[in-house]
Enzyme design. Structure first.
Site, PDB file in Angstrom:
ATOM      1  N   SER A 173       0.842  -1.192   0.000  1.00  0.00           N
ATOM      2  CA  SER A 173       0.000   0.000   0.000  1.00  0.00           C
ATOM      3  C   SER A 173       0.883   1.250   0.000  1.00  0.00           C
ATOM      4  CB  SER A 173      -0.951  -0.055   1.203  1.00  0.00           C
ATOM      5  OG  SER A 173      -1.977   0.871   1.072  1.00  0.00           O
ATOM      6  N   ASP A 189      -8.358  -6.501  -5.052  1.00  0.00           N
ATOM      7  CA  ASP A 189      -8.030  -5.165  -4.514  1.00  0.00           C
ATOM      8  C   ASP A 189      -8.600  -4.102  -5.453  1.00  0.00           C
ATOM      9  OD1 ASP A 189      -6.881  -2.830  -3.576  1.00  0.00           O
ATOM     10  OD2 ASP A 189      -4.843  -3.632  -3.439  1.00  0.00           O
ATOM     11  N   HIS A 191      -7.907  -5.251  -0.560  1.00  0.00           N
ATOM     12  CA  HIS A 191      -6.608  -4.582  -0.434  1.00  0.00           C
ATOM     13  C   HIS A 191      -5.794  -5.080   0.763  1.00  0.00           C
ATOM     14  CE1 HIS A 191      -3.699  -1.352  -0.599  1.00  0.00           C
ATOM     15  NE2 HIS A 191      -4.020  -0.966   0.624  1.00  0.00           N
ATOM     16  N   ASP A 192      -6.436  -5.206   1.922  1.00  0.00           N
ATOM     17  CA  ASP A 192      -5.700  -5.593   3.130  1.00  0.00           C
ATOM     18  C   ASP A 192      -5.294  -7.063   3.128  1.00  0.00           C
ATOM     19  OD1 ASP A 192      -5.218  -3.262   4.429  1.00  0.00           O
ATOM     20  OD2 ASP A 192      -6.723  -3.505   5.993  1.00  0.00           O
TER      21      ASP A 192
HETATM   22  C1  LIG Z   1       0.831  -2.393   6.597  1.00  0.00           C
HETATM   23  C2  LIG Z   1       0.755  -1.777   7.908  1.00  0.00           C
HETATM   24  O1  LIG Z   1       1.499  -0.939   8.132  1.00  0.00           O
HETATM   25  S1  LIG Z   1      -0.400  -2.292   9.029  1.00  0.00           S
HETATM   26  C3  LIG Z   1      -1.667  -1.211   8.906  1.00  0.00           C
HETATM   27  C4  LIG Z   1      -2.273  -0.887  10.179  1.00  0.00           C
HETATM   28  N1  LIG Z   1      -3.100  -1.932  10.642  1.00  0.00           N
HETATM   29  C5  LIG Z   1      -4.275  -2.148  10.092  1.00  0.00           C
HETATM   30  O2  LIG Z   1      -4.733  -1.517   9.193  1.00  0.00           O
HETATM   31  C6  LIG Z   1      -5.016  -3.276  10.725  1.00  0.00           C
HETATM   32  C7  LIG Z   1      -6.434  -2.950  10.711  1.00  0.00           C
HETATM   33  N2  LIG Z   1      -7.020  -3.719   9.714  1.00  0.00           N
HETATM   34  C8  LIG Z   1      -7.698  -4.817  10.048  1.00  0.00           C
HETATM   35  O3  LIG Z   1      -7.876  -5.219  11.179  1.00  0.00           O
HETATM   36  C9  LIG Z   1      -8.292  -5.490   8.897  1.00  0.00           C
HETATM   37  O4  LIG Z   1      -9.607  -5.738   9.210  1.00  0.00           O
HETATM   38  C10 LIG Z   1      -7.653  -6.732   8.501  1.00  0.00           C
HETATM   39  C11 LIG Z   1      -8.247  -7.043   7.180  1.00  0.00           C
HETATM   40  C12 LIG Z   1      -6.167  -6.603   8.298  1.00  0.00           C
HETATM   41  C13 LIG Z   1      -7.849  -7.826   9.585  1.00  0.00           C
HETATM   42  O5  LIG Z   1      -8.601  -8.836   9.141  1.00  0.00           O
HETATM   43  P1  LIG Z   1      -9.080 -10.016  10.088  1.00  0.00           P
HETATM   44  O6  LIG Z   1      -7.916 -10.617  10.804  1.00  0.00           O
HETATM   45  O7  LIG Z   1      -9.896 -10.863   9.205  1.00  0.00           O
HETATM   46  O8  LIG Z   1      -9.911  -9.292  11.216  1.00  0.00           O
HETATM   47  P2  LIG Z   1     -11.352  -8.621  11.087  1.00  0.00           P
HETATM   48  O9  LIG Z   1     -11.445  -7.743   9.916  1.00  0.00           O
HETATM   49  O10 LIG Z   1     -12.382  -9.703  11.188  1.00  0.00           O
HETATM   50  O11 LIG Z   1     -11.415  -7.722  12.378  1.00  0.00           O
HETATM   51  C14 LIG Z   1     -11.267  -8.282  13.655  1.00  0.00           C
HETATM   52  C15 LIG Z   1     -11.713  -7.278  14.687  1.00  0.00           C
HETATM   53  O12 LIG Z   1     -13.089  -6.905  14.440  1.00  0.00           O
HETATM   54  C16 LIG Z   1     -13.867  -7.229  15.600  1.00  0.00           C
HETATM   55  N3  LIG Z   1     -15.181  -7.681  15.132  1.00  0.00           N
HETATM   56  C17 LIG Z   1     -15.439  -8.706  14.324  1.00  0.00           C
HETATM   57  N4  LIG Z   1     -16.772  -8.798  14.131  1.00  0.00           N
HETATM   58  C18 LIG Z   1     -17.352  -7.805  14.839  1.00  0.00           C
HETATM   59  C19 LIG Z   1     -18.705  -7.385  15.028  1.00  0.00           C
HETATM   60  N5  LIG Z   1     -19.723  -7.993  14.429  1.00  0.00           N
HETATM   61  N6  LIG Z   1     -18.906  -6.304  15.819  1.00  0.00           N
HETATM   62  C20 LIG Z   1     -17.877  -5.673  16.432  1.00  0.00           C
HETATM   63  N7  LIG Z   1     -16.591  -6.036  16.273  1.00  0.00           N
HETATM   64  C21 LIG Z   1     -16.333  -7.087  15.479  1.00  0.00           C
HETATM   65  C22 LIG Z   1     -13.109  -8.345  16.286  1.00  0.00           C
HETATM   66  O13 LIG Z   1     -13.471  -8.432  17.645  1.00  0.00           O
HETATM   67  C23 LIG Z   1     -11.677  -7.889  16.092  1.00  0.00           C
HETATM   68  O14 LIG Z   1     -11.404  -6.839  16.991  1.00  0.00           O
HETATM   69  P3  LIG Z   1      -9.906  -6.524  17.465  1.00  0.00           P
HETATM   70  O15 LIG Z   1      -9.102  -6.258  16.191  1.00  0.00           O
HETATM   71  O16 LIG Z   1     -10.039  -5.294  18.315  1.00  0.00           O
HETATM   72  O17 LIG Z   1      -9.409  -7.714  18.194  1.00  0.00           O
HETATM   73  N1  LIG Z   2      -5.131  -0.992   6.464  1.00  0.00           N
HETATM   74  C1  LIG Z   2      -3.816  -0.527   6.166  1.00  0.00           C
HETATM   75  C2  LIG Z   2      -3.586  -0.352   4.720  1.00  0.00           C
HETATM   76  C3  LIG Z   2      -4.264   0.849   4.149  1.00  0.00           C
HETATM   77  O1  LIG Z   2      -3.755   1.132   2.894  1.00  0.00           O
HETATM   78  C4  LIG Z   2      -3.534   0.730   6.956  1.00  0.00           C
HETATM   79  O2  LIG Z   2      -4.447   1.241   7.600  1.00  0.00           O
HETATM   80  O3  LIG Z   2      -2.409   1.190   6.954  1.00  0.00           O
END
Ligand SMILES: CC(=O)SCCNC(=O)CCNC(=O)[C@H](O)C(C)(C)COP(=O)(O)OP(=O)(O)OC[C@H]1O[C@@H](n2cnc3c(N)ncnc32)[C@H](O)[C@@H]1OP(=O)(O)O
Ligand SMILES: N[C@@H](CCO)C(=O)O
EC number: 2.3.1.31
Length: 396
Positions: free
Chosen positions: A158, A331, A364-365
């Site tokens: 990204s 994506d 994308h993620d």
């Molecule tokens: C490249 C970098 O530099 S990292 C970038 C920074 N980090 C991120 O962007 C991470 C944030 N992104 C995410 O979490 C993205 O959703 C993903 C796609 C990466 C993770 O995907 P998955 O592992 O499949 O997790 P998912 O999307 O199901 O989300 C899980 C979270 O949602 C919560 N959740 C799931 N269903 C529900 C619901 N119905 N209601 C409320 N919360 C819910 C879970 O409890 C969990 O919470 P937590 O993260 O606080 O433990």
């Molecule tokens: N979910 C990742 C990728 C966004 O491009 C982030 O928040 O950094």
């Protein structure tokens, strides 16, 4: 130069996390001289005596330096713990892996929360505009500080991929291999549009206070939360959302809107709504609104071709870097078509490039998730590049 090293609370592989302070600062593209410059970073593995095994991993928009150990702020595992470590695709038994918080960020590198030397106050919304080149120039200062002339590889997804491309364009002699993942050589109109909606959500929050919210003991939590909710949709896919939630309704009164005795338009909450609210509120606890504005704008400005007489081949014409461009089939934020455009330009420039589109329906993620083909692609590219490097060393 002053270096503060802090012991880690992590339970992952051997690593250090530190902040380097560079009093000489950094000349930004906008003309501002930013001093001092602090860069917060983590390292994993050991730098070889020849200093030729360093891999820089660049994080995405809201990522941080906690690549492969527990993040002290959120308590969660590092964002690429499954990718970086002993024996993993980015193998810390062989490579010295560096990840730094980007310029403009809020995890220790100089950004809007830092103190402006002239005013003695936090920059907040007065932080100067930065570009991807500035972000990479700050990383280059860190790499200099670590005594590394040439990186074995720069890898990022990204916005991390934008940095990998910028490294190859700005420092062609310092990057042996580059892997831009789920990225693009320019930020599209659609992506600028999404960023603008996020920004307007922040500006519309009564707690925004023209970006000086901290002076008021406030944060624009609602605006920043809505910004993340909207953006998070773009990181997934229709298939992923349908599979996770479908049209399921949450029968949990505690999380629904306030109860009322009369029929309500919002009497029930879909699971997907609950999920997005969770993503919004957890984001607000870990990210700063001014950093969000600063970094999204740097992404919007990114357009490598425009900076090189409109030809994307130009920045790579003398490149000796080996590239592997990776996209994900579902994506729609950084679609495969944009990676193909990049690959065609690298080919026109005569660069050494391979291209892999990973079949995934997770959007994308996907680059943050378990995708075995993706892991194999990273491992294969690094192994091939290492063999090529060894061959070249043998020729000398
Ligand atoms: C490249 C970098 O530099 S990292 C970038 C920074 N980090 C991120 O962007 C991470 C944030 N992104 C995410 O979490 C993205 O959703 C993903 C796609 C990466 C993770 O995907 P998955 O592992 O499949 O997790 P998912 O999307 O199901 O989300 C899980 C979270 O949602 C919560 N959740 C799931 N269903 C529900 C619901 N119905 N209601 C409320 N919360 C819910 C879970 O409890 C969990 O919470 P937590 O993260 O606080 O433990
Ligand atoms: N979910 C990742 C990728 C966004 O491009 C982030 O928040 O950094």
């Amino acid at each position: 130069m002053d270096i503060s090293a802090s012991p880690s609370i992590a339970d992952g592989p051997v690593y250090t996390h530190q902040t380097v302070r560079l009093d000489s600062g950094l000349d930004l593209e906008c003309g501002v001289h930013l001093a001092p410059l602090e860069v917060a970073y983590c390292t994993y593995g050991t730098l070889s005596p020849a200093r030729d095994n360093a891999i820089l991993v660049c994080h995405a928009l809201t990522g941080d330096q906690y690549l492969a150990e527990r993040n002290p702020l959120t308590g969660k595992p590092g964002w690429w713990s499954r990718m970086v470590g002993p024996g993993l695709p980015i193998d810390t038994d062989r490579y010295f892996v560096v990840c730094s918080n980007v310029l403009g960020g809020c995890m220790g590198t100089t950004g809007p929360r830092s103190i402006c030397a002239e005013t003695g106050k936090a920059w907040d919304s007065e932080f100067p505009p930065i570009t991807m080149h500035d972000i990479v120039a700050a990383q280059a200062k860190l790499i200099d500080h670590l005594g590394i002339d040439r990186l074995f590889a720069v890898i990022g997804g990204s916005m991390g991929g934008m940095q990998a491309l910028t490294w190859a364009a700005d420092f062609p002699d310092r990057v042996f291999a580059a892997m831009p993942i789920a990225t693009s050589p320019f930020h599209s109109a659609q992506n600028i549009a999404f960023n603008e909606v996020s920004r307007q959500a922040i500006f519309a929050d009564p707690d925004w206070h023209d970006g000086h919210y901290r002076d008021f003991g406030a944060i624009p939590a609602r605006g920043l939360g809505v910004a993340r909710m909207m953006a998070h949709i773009t990181y997934l896919s229709e298939e992923a959302l349908s599979r996770k939630f479908g049209r399921r309704v949450r029968h949990d009164a505690a999380t629904a809107v306030p109860a009322s005795s009369s029929p309500s338009l919002f009497g029930e909450m879909f699971e997907v709504e609950s999920y997005l609210r969770h993503q919004g509120s957890s984001f607000v606890r870990r990210f700063d609104a001014n950093s969000y504005l600063t970094i999204t704008r740097a992404m919007d400005y990114f357009d490598l071709a425009a900076e090189h007489d409109g030809d994307l081949a130009n920045p790579f014409r003398k490149s000796q870097t080996r590239f592997c461009v990776v996209s994900f089939s579902s994506d729609w934020l950084f679609p495969t078509s944009q990676s193909r455009l990049l690959v065609r330009a690298l080919n026109r420039a005569g660069a050494n490039v391979s291209f892999v589109e990973i079949e995934s329906d997770r959007g994308h993620d996907a680059f943050l998730l378990e995708e075995p083909d993706f892991d194999r692609t990273i491992r294969g590219f690094i192994t091939g590049a290492a063999e090529h490097a060894a061959l070249k060393a043998g020729e000398r």
